[in-house]
Motif scaffolding. Structure first.
Motif, PDB file in Angstrom:
ATOM      1  N   TYR A  63      42.785  40.201  44.389  1.00 30.07           N
ATOM      2  CA  TYR A  63      41.488  39.537  44.361  1.00 30.07           C
ATOM      3  C   TYR A  63      40.409  40.557  43.989  1.00 30.07           C
ATOM      4  N   CYS A  64      39.696  40.255  42.895  1.00 32.70           N
ATOM      5  CA  CYS A  64      38.669  41.139  42.357  1.00 32.70           C
ATOM      6  C   CYS A  64      37.288  40.556  42.627  1.00 32.70           C
ATOM      7  N   ASP A  65      36.326  41.443  42.879  1.00 35.47           N
ATOM      8  CA  ASP A  65      34.925  41.096  43.096  1.00 35.47           C
ATOM      9  C   ASP A  65      34.697  40.654  44.537  1.00 35.47           C
ATOM     10  N   THR A  66      33.654  41.204  45.155  1.00 35.18           N
ATOM     11  CA  THR A  66      33.412  40.943  46.573  1.00 35.18           C
ATOM     12  C   THR A  66      33.034  39.488  46.848  1.00 35.18           C
ATOM     13  N   THR A  67      32.444  38.805  45.867  1.00 37.91           N
ATOM     14  CA  THR A  67      32.125  37.392  46.082  1.00 37.91           C
ATOM     15  C   THR A  67      33.400  36.591  46.327  1.00 37.91           C
ATOM     16  N   LEU A  68      34.406  36.829  45.507  1.00 37.85           N
ATOM     17  CA  LEU A  68      35.678  36.118  45.674  1.00 37.85           C
ATOM     18  C   LEU A  68      36.417  36.609  46.918  1.00 37.85           C
ATOM     19  N   VAL A 264      44.930  35.260  27.617  1.00 36.77           N
ATOM     20  CA  VAL A 264      43.479  35.460  27.641  1.00 36.77           C
ATOM     21  C   VAL A 264      43.146  36.846  28.182  1.00 36.77           C
ATOM     22  N   THR A 265      41.866  37.191  28.056  1.00 35.95           N
ATOM     23  CA  THR A 265      41.309  38.339  28.774  1.00 35.95           C
ATOM     24  C   THR A 265      40.164  37.857  29.643  1.00 35.95           C
ATOM     25  N   ILE A 266      39.959  38.541  30.752  1.00 41.67           N
ATOM     26  CA  ILE A 266      38.796  38.331  31.604  1.00 41.67           C
ATOM     27  C   ILE A 266      38.118  39.684  31.778  1.00 41.67           C
ATOM     28  N   THR A 267      36.805  39.685  31.554  1.00 43.20           N
ATOM     29  CA  THR A 267      36.039  40.926  31.526  1.00 43.20           C
ATOM     30  C   THR A 267      34.744  40.737  32.299  1.00 43.20           C
ATOM     31  N   PRO A 268      34.340  41.696  33.139  1.00 44.67           N
ATOM     32  CA  PRO A 268      33.009  41.611  33.744  1.00 44.67           C
ATOM     33  C   PRO A 268      31.921  41.537  32.684  1.00 44.67           C
ATOM     34  N   THR A 286      35.332  27.585  40.615  1.00 42.56           N
ATOM     35  CA  THR A 286      34.896  28.836  41.245  1.00 42.56           C
ATOM     36  C   THR A 286      35.635  30.079  40.765  1.00 42.56           C
ATOM     37  N   HIS A 287      36.843  29.948  40.227  1.00 46.81           N
ATOM     38  CA  HIS A 287      37.610  31.164  39.952  1.00 46.81           C
ATOM     39  C   HIS A 287      38.573  31.001  38.783  1.00 46.81           C
ATOM     40  N   TYR A 288      39.019  32.159  38.282  1.00 48.60           N
ATOM     41  CA  TYR A 288      40.106  32.253  37.304  1.00 48.60           C
ATOM     42  C   TYR A 288      41.293  32.959  37.956  1.00 48.60           C
ATOM     43  N   THR A 289      42.497  32.625  37.499  1.00 41.90           N
ATOM     44  CA  THR A 289      43.701  33.348  37.906  1.00 41.90           C
ATOM     45  C   THR A 289      44.525  33.674  36.673  1.00 41.90           C
ATOM     46  N   PHE A 304      39.723  36.252  39.768  1.00 42.31           N
ATOM     47  CA  PHE A 304      38.329  36.626  39.522  1.00 42.31           C
ATOM     48  C   PHE A 304      37.430  35.432  39.821  1.00 42.31           C
ATOM     49  N   PRO A 305      36.186  35.684  40.250  1.00 37.11           N
ATOM     50  CA  PRO A 305      35.226  34.569  40.309  1.00 37.11           C
ATOM     51  C   PRO A 305      34.798  34.184  38.897  1.00 37.11           C
ATOM     52  N   ARG A 306      34.328  32.951  38.720  1.00 30.32           N
ATOM     53  CA  ARG A 306      33.845  32.552  37.399  1.00 30.32           C
ATOM     54  C   ARG A 306      32.504  33.210  37.081  1.00 30.32           C
ATOM     55  N   ILE A 307      31.601  33.196  38.056  1.00 27.68           N
ATOM     56  CA  ILE A 307      30.270  33.746  37.808  1.00 27.68           C
ATOM     57  C   ILE A 307      30.366  35.257  37.614  1.00 27.68           C
ATOM     58  N   GLY A 308      29.809  35.731  36.509  1.00 26.91           N
ATOM     59  CA  GLY A 308      29.788  37.161  36.238  1.00 26.91           C
ATOM     60  C   GLY A 308      30.943  37.662  35.400  1.00 26.91           C
ATOM     61  N   TYR A 309      31.805  36.755  34.917  1.00 21.06           N
ATOM     62  CA  TYR A 309      32.983  37.166  34.162  1.00 21.06           C
ATOM     63  C   TYR A 309      33.115  36.341  32.887  1.00 21.06           C
ATOM     64  N   VAL A 310      33.682  36.981  31.856  1.00 20.13           N
ATOM     65  CA  VAL A 310      33.784  36.379  30.527  1.00 20.13           C
ATOM     66  C   VAL A 310      35.263  36.098  30.234  1.00 20.13           C
ATOM     67  N   LEU A 311      35.551  34.847  29.894  1.00 22.55           N
ATOM     68  CA  LEU A 311      36.917  34.414  29.549  1.00 22.55           C
ATOM     69  C   LEU A 311      37.022  34.316  28.028  1.00 22.55           C
ATOM     70  N   ARG A 312      38.031  34.961  27.457  1.00 19.64           N
ATOM     71  CA  ARG A 312      38.261  34.887  26.017  1.00 19.64           C
ATOM     72  C   ARG A 312      39.755  34.696  25.740  1.00 19.64           C
ATOM     73  N   LYS A 313      40.034  33.912  24.716  1.00 21.83           N
ATOM     74  CA  LYS A 313      41.404  33.748  24.245  1.00 21.83           C
ATOM     75  C   LYS A 313      41.825  34.970  23.464  1.00 21.83           C
ATOM     76  N   VAL A 314      43.064  35.416  23.668  1.00 29.31           N
ATOM     77  CA  VAL A 314      43.610  36.527  22.886  1.00 29.31           C
ATOM     78  C   VAL A 314      44.091  35.963  21.559  1.00 29.31           C
ATOM     79  N   GLU A 315      43.476  36.412  20.488  1.00 30.35           N
ATOM     80  CA  GLU A 315      43.845  35.908  19.162  1.00 30.35           C
ATOM     81  C   GLU A 315      45.061  36.660  18.642  1.00 30.35           C
ATOM     82  N   ALA A 316      45.937  35.926  17.964  1.00 29.28           N
ATOM     83  CA  ALA A 316      47.152  36.551  17.403  1.00 29.28           C
ATOM     84  C   ALA A 316      46.756  37.574  16.355  1.00 29.28           C
ATOM     85  N   ALA A 317      47.479  38.690  16.346  1.00 27.33           N
ATOM     86  CA  ALA A 317      47.180  39.758  15.380  1.00 27.33           C
ATOM     87  C   ALA A 317      47.527  39.312  13.969  1.00 27.33           C
TER      88      ALA A 317
END
Length: 317
Positions: A63-68, A264-268, A286-289, A304-317
């Motif tokens: 579990y990442c981030d103190t809010t979560l 995907v990637t999740i990034t602060p 509220t969250h991603y897993t 990760f919590p949703r607020i404060g984090y960016v969700l992106r799809k990993v595109e094929a090379a």
């Protein structure tokens, strides 16, 4: 009661927030001290890239981030509550302000050159330099406050907090809540880690008295643990099934057009923007897993919590 493993280091203000939260809940926990700068190979083995402090481990669930993390602790031990029913909304909003706006004013003020001797007492000069360079890299995409502006803001915020502390034992009443924990840790850093600058707190005696009450909560029942053992715990465990996850919701909320099962990637959003890559298992209100596999830790679920984090799809090379 699940085995709680907190990965942290003593100087970390956000770790102090969770140490106090564990004390508030009167929980027992294992303490793993981690490096305060990169490299953090044992942390990254569990998180996949996320390097901010602290991280809470329960078996193979990370579990990442103190809010979560606070939501997880609330699930484990509902009473006393972080979120009184009549304050649930305002306490969370206030805590978010404290963890961001108040926090950065405090940190900019507390890291002035005159406090360097306090912050790195007993360490060789190169250790302090390495820490400051590490934090500079973590701030790479942030707009930084100037010291004078941060000091002015910090003084104003302390006066406003004092107005609340003068009315009650705690910020919103007779008992502490999540707002108290989030407000306390930036001020704790100034008081306990940057002592030569702590005089700013003396202008608000009600704040100091309130801080003493929070400090008296303690840190719960702590037992020392080591990172190699923590990784072995993850490797031997299976991530909890969805129905047993210690999170408040499970329904899929698609705001990105990214289906579950996608890589995907999740990034602060800011500060320490190292991404974590994995398979998207949950995207709730509220969250991603993410599910990921590490050669040392095995299969882990990273949350990760949703607020404060960016969700992106990993595109094929």
């Amino acid at each position: 009661m699940p085995e709680l493993i907190l990965h942290h280091y003593p100087m970390s203000p956000f770790a102090e927030k969770i140490r106090t939260a564990l004390g508030f809940k009167k929980l027992a926990w294992h303490s793993v001290h981690i490096p305060n700068i990169l490299p953090k190979p044992d942390v990254v083995a569990l998180t996949g890239g996320y390097r901010r402090t602290p991280v809470l481990q329960v078996g193979a669930d990370i579990y990442c981030d103190t809010t979560l993390i606070c939501d997880v602790l609330e699930h484990i031990q509902p009473e006393p509550t972080f979120y009184p029913a009549h304050l649930k909304g305002v306490a969370r909003v206030f805590a978010q302000w404290a963890d961001t706006t108040l926090f950065w004013s405090s940190m900019t003020y507390s890291f002035q050159p005159k406090a360097q001797a306090d912050l790195f007492k007993g360490l060789p000069p190169e250790a302090g330099k390495a820490f400051m360079e590490d934090r500079k890299a973590m701030h790479a995409n942030m707009v930084r406050l100037r010291t004078g502006d941060a000091t002015s803001a910090y003084r104003s915020y302390l006066r406003r907090i004092a107005h609340m502390a003068e009315e009650h034992d705690y910020l919103f009443g007779l008992e502490p809540c999540i707002a108290d924990l989030a407000t306390y840790h930036p001020l704790w850093f100034t008081r306990r880690q940057a002592a030569s600058l702590a005089g700013i707190l003396a202008t608000t005696p009600a704040v100091l008295e309130w801080m003493d009450r929070i400090e008296a909560i303690g840190h719960g029942a702590m037992e020392k643990f080591d990172s190699a053992s923590a990784i072995e715990v993850a490797k031997r465990a299976d991530p909890l099934p969805a129905a047993q996850k210690m999170l408040v919701d499970s329904a899929f909320q698609d705001d990105h057009g990214i289906p579950l099962g996608t890589r995907v990637t999740i990034t602060p959003e800011t500060f320490g923007t190292e991404p974590t890559e994995g398979t998207l298992l949950a995207a709730t209100r509220t969250h991603y897993t993410l599910e990921r596999e590490d050669p040392r830790a095995g299969v882990v679920h990273v949350h990760f919590p949703r607020i404060g984090y960016v969700l992106r799809k990993v595109e094929a090379a």
